[in-house]
Write an enzyme that holds these catalytic residues in place. Structure first.
Site, PDB file in Angstrom:
ATOM      1  CD  GLU A 278      -9.464  -4.657  -1.387  1.00 33.33           C
ATOM      2  OE1 GLU A 278      -8.550  -5.426  -1.738  1.00 33.33           O
ATOM      3  OE2 GLU A 278      -9.804  -3.655  -2.033  1.00 33.33           O
ATOM      4  NE  ARG A 476      -8.448   8.203  -0.793  1.00 35.25           N
ATOM      5  CZ  ARG A 476      -8.557   6.931  -1.125  1.00 35.25           C
ATOM      6  NH1 ARG A 476      -9.620   6.535  -1.793  1.00 35.25           N
ATOM      7  NH2 ARG A 476      -7.623   6.059  -0.825  1.00 35.25           N
ATOM      8  CE  LYS A 486      -5.545  -1.055   3.971  1.00 32.08           C
ATOM      9  NZ  LYS A 486      -6.469  -2.073   3.470  1.00 32.08           N
TER      10      LYS A 486
END
Length: 751
Positions: A278, A476, A486
């Site tokens: 993103e 992860r 983020k």
């Protein structure tokens, strides 16, 4: 929500497993394993024995749950009916069935061939078993009499199994034990004695001096090539996942033959992956792992990886982020096959949403966000769930044309509000997750938190009749003493807790680059921790720094910089005299390679670091002190002869020393230094910034007040350090290792 009533679920599973005759210990061990629990529960429901069954059937079902081939799940119900009806009732028959389906995969098969391969209908009487046991014993009688109870019973059972493969193994073993007893009688003490091995004659000793050679441990194939775990595109016909519905039905998602052939024709059989960030911030170390897997797999297989911007939240997106992502992907060493945007597919996604409504798999809902949340928690259907398809189509078109006030209507997928998977609770179709199929992605790779969404992902593709990529989730990547979200990174930047997205204290890739890290080191770090599904938890920052140091040791030249200069006047060297010396750019610099050295000037005024001088010497101290000698690296030994103090009689202003031009003195301490190249002219003055861990705690993200955990000493600016002239012409991006200090990168240095 996940995690609720976890204990009650385990008790229900335990009760179910005990009903099918599993021993309590086996049942409890199964409940502790989520994967086996899920498989066994599915098998029990498919077999229709939730109210219980015989122990024999239950044990066979357990074997199916743990050993059934994943590429043939479409045939599992058939096998289970054969087990429940006792057409397959022995372990040997079941093993043969598993082998049969493993070879058949999802292809069609003939029942008569299956039954023949598994011995269905073959009855072996006790008389036939007894006769086979007698025959085998007669053939091996002499060996059995010689070895007695040390006879290899397994070999005898194998001989009998060749004659009657479908005989009940328990009955066979009973006859074999009885026959042994008839032939040999009671066991004696001699039968239990260990046989002594005959010692071989030792050859005469020959005095040979040898050097012990220890063979290095060979790395596994996965360590050499971590991408071996992924299947080839043409193998993507196997069942991806099973979606269990509350009505007891099961959806087994896989690509049909014609759909797979169409996909392979479009891609030429090449591997296609995607990296879909993103554009709402800078990429961090976690994205480095995603890139390594997505781009790395495509590169390994000679395919391509899309760089797809997931630009569906315009409020958080900036062109700065889009430009940064493309630039940092290339800096990391990856070349996108094609750059796309999710917004490129909005028309396609709209058409798919319309098709979903037409097929009866979506509806327009008017519930508020709070109502949707409440109904999901109660597992209740929306009042508008069963509205007619034409009505939903019209309303959806009104939504597209802006005729309905924002927030008054949403499109929801008609999934299963009573499912055990909350990601099947009629998700809002604000973004139909079909871009992977539209781009013919072969491998859709993501982190483990998306695993629970697998069912809804495949449900959607199945509902639309689209190609289904192979999905695989990996653990992860988290690193200690930092935050990775983020949202938190954005707050650190916007509230100016750090100096921008590329602050060297952040684990952003831009920050790591400013810190001096190379893409090679970062990729080596990612490869080193592996790309498996196992939870790596949080990786210590020291491990990343190790890989950075290893790379810089090969690529960053050494240089000398004095952070806190202390003047040393060499009294036995004439003022204005300058001696040119060779300093090593690399620790292992070959003496005959001129490029491995740089020139340093030695004069009668040099500077050492304040921390390398003490007024009082001690046994474990290797710095300079009154009357003590040290070696100036690449130069000469010097001995402190006088100390000039400030008026307070404490602060040291200057040191007087004598050097040993013959180098006969052999001091233990070695100091770095910088000299004046011209009398009265200071050495090259530089600003050096030293960075430490940004947070004091290893996992600050878990703290309620995580900003309070910021390390107040994470950044130190030193405005007046002295450096050798090698740094005078340093360009942006040049990396150096300062002797005895560590690695620094050009942006750290203000000249």
């Amino acid at each position: 929500m996940p995690g609720k009533d976890d204990n009650s679920d385990k008790e229900k599973h335990l009760e179910l497993f005990l009903k099918i005759g599993l021993e309590e210990r086996t049942a409890r061990n199964t409940v502790a394993n989520n994967k086996v629990t899920g498989n066994l529960t599915s098998v029990i429901h498919e077999a229709g024995v939730t109210d219980g069954c015989s122990r024999t059937v239950g044990n066979l079902l357990y074997t199916v749950a743990t050993k059934y081939p994943a590429n043939a799940l479409v045939h599992r119900p058939t096998l289970l009916q054969y087990i429940v009806s006792s057409k397959i009732k022995t372990t040997a028959q079941l093993e043969a069935a598993l082998s049969f389906f493993g070879a058949t995969a999802s292809d069609d098969f003939k029942l008569n061939e299956f039954e023949e391969a598994c011995g269905v209908g073959v009855e072996v009487s006790e008389e036939e078993i007894k006769q086979a046991v007698n025959d085998v014993f007669e053939e091996n009688k002499n060996v059995i009499l010689e070895q007695r109870y040390r006879t290899n019973v397994g070999e005898i059972l194998g001989h009998i199994r060749k004659r009657h493969p479908w005989a009940d193994s328990k009955v066979v073993k009973q006859f074999v034990d009885a026959k042994l007893y008839d032939l040999l009688g009671e066991r004696t003490a001699a039968d239990d004695e260990k046989t002594s091995k005959k010692k071989k004659d030792k050859p005469a000793k020959v005095e040979v001096k040898s050097v012990a050679v220890v063979a290095p441990e060979q790395p596994s194939e996965e360590e050499i090539n971590p991408f071996l775990i992924f299947p080839q595109p043409e193998e993507n016909f196997k069942v991806h996942t099973e979606v269990f519905f509350s009505d007891g039905s099961v959806l087994r998602c896989c690509n049909m033959k014609d759909l797979l052939e169409k996909h392979l024709k479009a891609t030429g059989g090449k591997v296609l992956t995607r990296f879909p960030p993103e554009p709402n911030g800078y990429l961090h170390i976690g994205h480095a792992k995603a890139m390594f897997i997505d781009f790395g797999l495509a590169k390994d297989r000679g395919g391509g990886c899309y760089l797809r911007y997931d630009d569906t939240n315009p409020q958080a997106e900036k062109k700065e982020y889009i430009d940064h992502i493309q630039e940092i992907v290339q800096w990391m060493g990856w070349e996108p096959f094609k750059i796309t945007y999710t917004s490129d597919y909005f028309r396609d996604l709209y058409d798919l949403a319309v098709e979903l409504i037409r097929r009866g798999h979506a509806y327009v809902d008017h519930q508020t966000a709070d109502e949707i949340k409440e109904y999901r928690e109660k597992k209740m259907n929306s009042p508008w769930r069963d509205r007619p398809v034409p009505e939903s189509l019209k309303l959806f078109d009104d939504m597209r044309r802006g005729l309905i006030e924002e927030g008054k209507a949403t499109l929801r997928m008609k999934q299963d509000m009573q499912s055990d998977n909350y990601n099947m609770y009629d998700l809002i179709a604000y973004r139909i997750k079909a871009m992977d199929s539209l781009e013919n992605i072969t491998h859709s790779l993501c982190t483990l938190e998306f695993e629970t969404r697998r069912a809804s992902y495949y449900w959607l593709l199945h509902a639309l009749g689209l190609y289904q990529p192979y999905v695989w989730e990996y653990s992860r990547l988290n690193v200690t003493n930092t935050v990775m979200s983020k949202r938190k990174l954005n707050r650190l930047v916007t509230e100016k807790w750090v100096d921008g997205w590329d602050d060297p204290r952040l684990m952003t890739l831009a920050g790591l680059r400013r810190r001096g890290a190379t893409s090679t080191a970062i990729n080596a770090f990612v490869r080193g921790i592996g790309i498996t599904r196992s939870d790596n938890s949080t990786i210590n920052l020291d491990r990343l720094e190790y890989h950075i140091r290893e790379e810089l040791n090969k690529t960053a030249p050494r240089a000398m910089v004095v952070l806190h200069p202390l003047k040393v006047v060499i009294t036995n060297l004439e003022a204005g005299s300058v001696i040119d010396l060779d300093a090593k750019r690399w620790p292992e610099a070959p003496p005959d390679d001129a490029s491995a050295f740089y020139k340093v000037h030695f004069s009668n005024t040099v500077y050492i670091d304040h921390s390398d001088f003490r007024m009082k010497d001690s046994k474990d101290y290797y710095g300079l002190a009154p009357g003590k000698s040290v070696l100036l690296r690449y130069a000469f030994p010097i001995k402190c002869t006088e100390v000039i103090l400030a008026d307070d009689k404490e602060n040291v202003l200057e040191i007087r020393a004598e050097y040993d031009p013959s180098k006969k003195t052999k001091p233990k301490g070695v100091l770095h230094w910088v000299a004046e190249s011209l009398p009265g002219v200071d050495p090259l003055r530089v600003e050096v910034r030293l960075f430490d861990k940004l947070f004091l705690s290893e996992n600050p993200a878990e703290l309620d007040d995580w900003l309070a955990d910021l390390n107040p000493q994470s950044k130190e600016a030193i405005p007046s350090a002295y450096a050798v002239s090698l740094l005078q012409n340093a360009a942006v991006g040049d990396r150096f290792q300062f002797e005895r200090l560590g690695s620094l990168y050009k942006p750290f240095i203000g000249i």
